[in-house]
Design an enzyme around this catalytic site. Structure first.
Site, short mmCIF file in Angstrom:
data_model
loop_
_atom_site.label_atom_id
_atom_site.label_comp_id
_atom_site.label_asym_id
_atom_site.label_seq_id
_atom_site.Cartn_x
_atom_site.Cartn_y
_atom_site.Cartn_z
N ASP A 115 0.82 -1.21 0.00
CA ASP A 115 0.00 0.00 0.00
C ASP A 115 0.85 1.27 0.00
O ASP A 115 0.40 2.33 -0.41
CB ASP A 115 -0.89 0.04 1.26
CG ASP A 115 -1.74 -1.20 1.40
OD1 ASP A 115 -1.86 -1.94 0.41
OD2 ASP A 115 -2.28 -1.42 2.50
N ASP A 193 -3.39 4.74 -2.61
CA ASP A 193 -2.46 3.78 -2.05
C ASP A 193 -1.81 3.06 -3.24
O ASP A 193 -2.44 2.93 -4.30
CB ASP A 193 -3.19 2.73 -1.21
CG ASP A 193 -3.61 3.24 0.16
OD1 ASP A 193 -3.46 4.44 0.45
OD2 ASP A 193 -4.11 2.40 0.96
N HIS A 242 -8.43 -0.77 -2.77
CA HIS A 242 -7.38 -1.43 -3.56
C HIS A 242 -7.96 -2.30 -4.67
O HIS A 242 -9.09 -2.77 -4.59
CB HIS A 242 -6.45 -2.27 -2.67
CG HIS A 242 -5.90 -1.47 -1.53
ND1 HIS A 242 -5.50 -2.02 -0.35
CD2 HIS A 242 -5.69 -0.13 -1.39
CE1 HIS A 242 -5.06 -1.08 0.47
NE2 HIS A 242 -5.17 0.09 -0.14
N ASP A 244 -6.25 -5.10 -5.92
CA ASP A 244 -5.61 -6.41 -6.05
C ASP A 244 -6.42 -7.59 -5.49
O ASP A 244 -5.89 -8.69 -5.39
CB ASP A 244 -4.18 -6.39 -5.50
CG ASP A 244 -4.09 -5.82 -4.09
OD1 ASP A 244 -5.11 -5.41 -3.54
OD2 ASP A 244 -2.96 -5.79 -3.54
N CYS A 346 -0.72 -8.01 -0.79
CA CYS A 346 -0.73 -6.92 0.19
C CYS A 346 0.51 -6.98 1.08
O CYS A 346 1.09 -5.94 1.44
CB CYS A 346 -1.90 -7.02 1.15
SG CYS A 346 -3.51 -7.13 0.43
N1 ABU Z 1 -5.65 -5.03 -0.84
C1 ABU Z 1 -6.75 -5.29 -0.02
C2 ABU Z 1 -7.96 -5.78 -0.76
C3 ABU Z 1 -9.10 -5.75 0.12
C4 ABU Z 1 -10.31 -6.51 -0.35
O1 ABU Z 1 -10.74 -6.29 -1.47
O2 ABU Z 1 -10.85 -7.31 0.37
#
Ligand code: ABU
Length: 361
Positions: A115, A193, A242, A244, A346
């Site tokens: 992040d 982020d 996010h 990902d 992450c």
């Molecule tokens: N990088 C965190 C992703 C959080 C989620 O979508 O659950």
């Protein structure tokens, strides 16, 4: 690294052979102090009380121990697969701090380097993060950034955000499932982020979220210049944070998508013959409290190259699907880390992958 002339920092996509990575640490991790932005990011409202009560305190020891065990297994696999693992410098997250615009009871952790640092080619970008409690998180990575800079990397920080009240929509209430998408951030200043962006050579894909606004996306495009194309992806998520666990180019021609959040894949993928891989329903029990992310964190795999992929043990449907799509999954226990943090993507940030900048479209 065998070749001293090769850039120490070099990452153009998510799949070139991985040589060096930063993995987060459980050490000193605190429950994020309560802030308005948590209402916009936490999918489960029943967990707000936990944050209101424990924010700024260490996570319960049993959660930390279990997360540490997962992280140890992850690091062990990375090393066994030939990857150099680096970790942040221990940092005291418990100190309260204030700026002219806000106060925070504490910082949070260095659990998720993905992040904080956006690595594009040989460049490390410290990102303008939207959570007030994460304002100083980058300090845990300064030693590594200095080292990489001295070894030839470029190192910049995006404009430091003010995170005053003007950055957040006053009285924001997250949408209910089915309601039109909205996010908590205003366009007062650029915010994102690093995990709001995902790399695919000359093309980067970014989605607005509770940490990323249009201004942040524009900043990134202008900063990177005409060598790169930054595409905004439309997602549907009532508590977006996010990209990902939503939209993930795993390898050339292979895009993994979250079927609940992606309704329309940009035409450029179809036109270039990409396969759209639909992530199967997560297998993590719904009863498991997830303090920081959703069950779709199963999508948050880590590619070691175009074939080898680290994926959560217990996510058998995804593991089978990955095999069917031609990948070589390496299962690793991670549900306990995900409970307080996130997934493999992450928990890490790739510093060096052996490859060149190219276009996949
Ligand atoms: N990088 C965190 C992703 C959080 C989620 O979508 O659950």
């Amino acid at each position: 690294m065998d070749d001293p002339s090769y850039p120490v920092v070099n990452a153009h996509n998510e799949w070139d052979p991985l040589e060096e990575i930063i993995v987060g640490t459980v050490e000193g991790a605190l429950v994020p102090p309560w802030d308005v932005i948590l209402e916009a990011t936490l999918h489960r409202q029943d967990l707000w009380d936990f944050h209101k009560q424990h924010g700024g305190s260490p996570w319960p020891q049993e959660l930390l121990d279990a997360a540490q065990k997962d992280l140890d297994e992850f690091i062990c696999i990375l090393k066994a697969e030939g990857v150099t693992v680096r970790q942040p410098t221990p940092y005291d997250f418990s100190r309260p701090f204030a700026t002219p615009d806000f106060e925070s009871k504490s910082s949070c952790y260095a659990l998720m380097p993905r992040d904080v640092l956006l690595i594009i080619g040989d460049q490390i970008i410290e990102t303008p993060m939207g959570w007030r409690s994460r304002y100083h998180e980058t300090h845990a990575y300064k030693d590594l950034c200095k080292e990489y800079f001295r070894a030839g990397a470029r190192w910049v920080s995006a404009p430091r955000p003010q995170l005053s009240q003007e950055s957040y929509v006053e009285g924001f209430v997250a949408p209910q499932e089915g309601e039109p998408m909205r996010t908590i951030l205003t366009e007062f200043e650029p915010l994102f982020d690093a995990a709001d962006a995902i790399k695919c050579g000359r093309d980067l894909f970014v989605a607005q979220s509770s940490c990323c606004n249009r201004f942040g996306i524009d900043w990134l495009q202008r900063h990177l210049g005409p060598e790169y194309r930054v595409h905004e992806i439309e997602v549907y998520d009532t508590h977006p944070m996010h990209i990902d666990a939503t939209f993930y180019p795993l390898a050339p021609g292979k895009l993994l998508i979250n079927p609940e959040r992606i309704q329309r894949v940009p035409e450029m993928f179809g036109k270039s013959g990409w396969d759209i891989l639909v992530c199967p329903e997560p297998m993590m029990p719904e009863s498991r409290p997830m303090y920081n992310c959703s069950r779709w964190i199963c999508m948050n795999v880590l590619m070691l190259d175009e074939k080898r992929v680290i994926v959560s043990k217990g996510e058998d449907r995804l593991i089978q699907a990955l095999k069917g799509w031609g990948f070589a999954p390496i299962p690793c226990s991670f549900w306990n880390f995900s409970t307080i943090g996130g997934g493999f993507h992450c928990a890490s940030v790739d510093v060096r992958r052996r490859g060149e900048l190219q276009s996949y479209f």
